[in-house]
Design a protein around this motif. Sequence first.
Motif, PDB file in Angstrom:
ATOM      1  N   VAL A  39      89.838  -8.428 115.609  1.00  0.00           N
ATOM      2  CA  VAL A  39      88.737  -8.604 116.568  1.00  0.00           C
ATOM      3  C   VAL A  39      88.759  -7.489 117.612  1.00  0.00           C
ATOM      4  O   VAL A  39      87.714  -6.950 117.976  1.00  0.00           O
ATOM      5  CB  VAL A  39      88.826  -9.996 117.241  1.00  0.00           C
ATOM      6  N   ASP A  40      89.950  -7.118 118.074  1.00  0.00           N
ATOM      7  CA  ASP A  40      90.091  -6.097 119.113  1.00  0.00           C
ATOM      8  C   ASP A  40      90.082  -4.676 118.560  1.00  0.00           C
ATOM      9  O   ASP A  40      90.159  -3.711 119.322  1.00  0.00           O
ATOM     10  CB  ASP A  40      91.373  -6.320 119.909  1.00  0.00           C
ATOM     11  N   SER A  64      84.478  -1.120 113.140  1.00  0.00           N
ATOM     12  CA  SER A  64      85.304  -1.964 114.002  1.00  0.00           C
ATOM     13  C   SER A  64      84.894  -1.798 115.449  1.00  0.00           C
ATOM     14  O   SER A  64      84.664  -0.683 115.910  1.00  0.00           O
ATOM     15  CB  SER A  64      86.783  -1.564 113.889  1.00  0.00           C
ATOM     16  N   LEU A  65      84.811  -2.910 116.138  1.00  0.00           N
ATOM     17  CA  LEU A  65      84.641  -2.873 117.591  1.00  0.00           C
ATOM     18  C   LEU A  65      86.040  -2.721 118.170  1.00  0.00           C
ATOM     19  O   LEU A  65      86.835  -3.657 118.113  1.00  0.00           O
ATOM     20  CB  LEU A  65      84.015  -4.163 118.099  1.00  0.00           C
ATOM     21  N   MET A  66      86.342  -1.546 118.682  1.00  0.00           N
ATOM     22  CA  MET A  66      87.679  -1.289 119.211  1.00  0.00           C
ATOM     23  C   MET A  66      87.682  -1.483 120.719  1.00  0.00           C
ATOM     24  O   MET A  66      86.869  -0.893 121.420  1.00  0.00           O
ATOM     25  CB  MET A  66      88.126   0.113 118.826  1.00  0.00           C
ATOM     26  N   LYS A  67      88.596  -2.333 121.171  1.00  0.00           N
ATOM     27  CA  LYS A  67      88.710  -2.617 122.590  1.00  0.00           C
ATOM     28  C   LYS A  67      89.265  -1.389 123.304  1.00  0.00           C
ATOM     29  O   LYS A  67      90.226  -0.768 122.845  1.00  0.00           O
ATOM     30  CB  LYS A  67      89.653  -3.805 122.794  1.00  0.00           C
ATOM     31  N   ASP A  68      88.628  -1.035 124.412  1.00  0.00           N
ATOM     32  CA  ASP A  68      89.036   0.122 125.201  1.00  0.00           C
ATOM     33  C   ASP A  68      88.882  -0.245 126.671  1.00  0.00           C
ATOM     34  O   ASP A  68      87.842   0.007 127.278  1.00  0.00           O
ATOM     35  CB  ASP A  68      88.174   1.342 124.839  1.00  0.00           C
ATOM     36  N   GLY A  70      87.770  -2.180 129.591  1.00  0.00           N
ATOM     37  CA  GLY A  70      86.649  -3.106 129.792  1.00  0.00           C
ATOM     38  C   GLY A  70      85.487  -2.826 128.869  1.00  0.00           C
ATOM     39  O   GLY A  70      84.407  -3.374 129.057  1.00  0.00           O
ATOM     40  N   TYR A  71      85.681  -1.972 127.894  1.00  0.00           N
ATOM     41  CA  TYR A  71      84.615  -1.577 126.981  1.00  0.00           C
ATOM     42  C   TYR A  71      84.998  -1.841 125.529  1.00  0.00           C
ATOM     43  O   TYR A  71      86.149  -2.101 125.211  1.00  0.00           O
ATOM     44  CB  TYR A  71      84.318  -0.069 127.130  1.00  0.00           C
ATOM     45  N   PHE A  72      83.995  -1.727 124.676  1.00  0.00           N
ATOM     46  CA  PHE A  72      84.210  -1.705 123.240  1.00  0.00           C
ATOM     47  C   PHE A  72      83.659  -0.394 122.720  1.00  0.00           C
ATOM     48  O   PHE A  72      82.649   0.103 123.215  1.00  0.00           O
ATOM     49  CB  PHE A  72      83.494  -2.865 122.545  1.00  0.00           C
ATOM     50  N   VAL A  73      84.316   0.166 121.724  1.00  0.00           N
ATOM     51  CA  VAL A  73      83.856   1.398 121.099  1.00  0.00           C
ATOM     52  C   VAL A  73      83.532   1.074 119.651  1.00  0.00           C
ATOM     53  O   VAL A  73      84.331   0.464 118.943  1.00  0.00           O
ATOM     54  CB  VAL A  73      84.931   2.503 121.186  1.00  0.00           C
ATOM     55  N   LEU A  74      82.345   1.481 119.229  1.00  0.00           N
ATOM     56  CA  LEU A  74      81.913   1.300 117.852  1.00  0.00           C
ATOM     57  C   LEU A  74      81.446   2.652 117.335  1.00  0.00           C
ATOM     58  O   LEU A  74      80.454   3.184 117.830  1.00  0.00           O
ATOM     59  CB  LEU A  74      80.790   0.266 117.757  1.00  0.00           C
TER      60      LEU A  74
END
Length: 173
Positions: A39-40, A64-68, A70-74
């Motif tokens: 998920v992260d 993948s939605l990568m947690k960064d 307070g953000y997500f990177v796609l």
Amino acid sequence: PFHDDESVVSFCSRLAAANGIRSAREFSLHMGFKFQQIVDGDWTTIQALAYLSGADRDALRRRSLMKDGGYFVLNGERFTKSNVIRNRARFCQHCVEEDERNGSGPLEARAYGRLAWLMAPIRTCPVHHVYLIEHVSSSHGMLANDFRVLLDLARADGAEPDVPAPGSAFEAY
């Protein structure tokens, strides 16, 4: 198969269903990692999922939605948490029915979650021109992000029918 427009979280959820496991969390524990790591967008875990499934790891990374922080990177694009919806079922009933009708493998593993369905500003299906069905189950706690389980819960709860809708100019952009 892993689809070009599928989220990695959905793929993991479908792998669980294809193997007769009740949830992606349970499947992940059997495979030696935590579903929350998928998920992260944890790269090491995504590589393990690629190895286990035979899917291309770079394709999984791009979806993948990568947690960064307070953000997500796609795929190189940054999104705030408010732009991403991961804890409820969002889907086009027509797309799901087509997946189940035309897909391969076990029926319960055919419907898949589109990456676009995770983006809050996306409210309509560009293929069928209907609002996405958005369903929050009162019992979803540990099932959050598990597309296959959330879809089944939405159907069992009698998710609202689709409503015709044109896509917004923002969605087209």
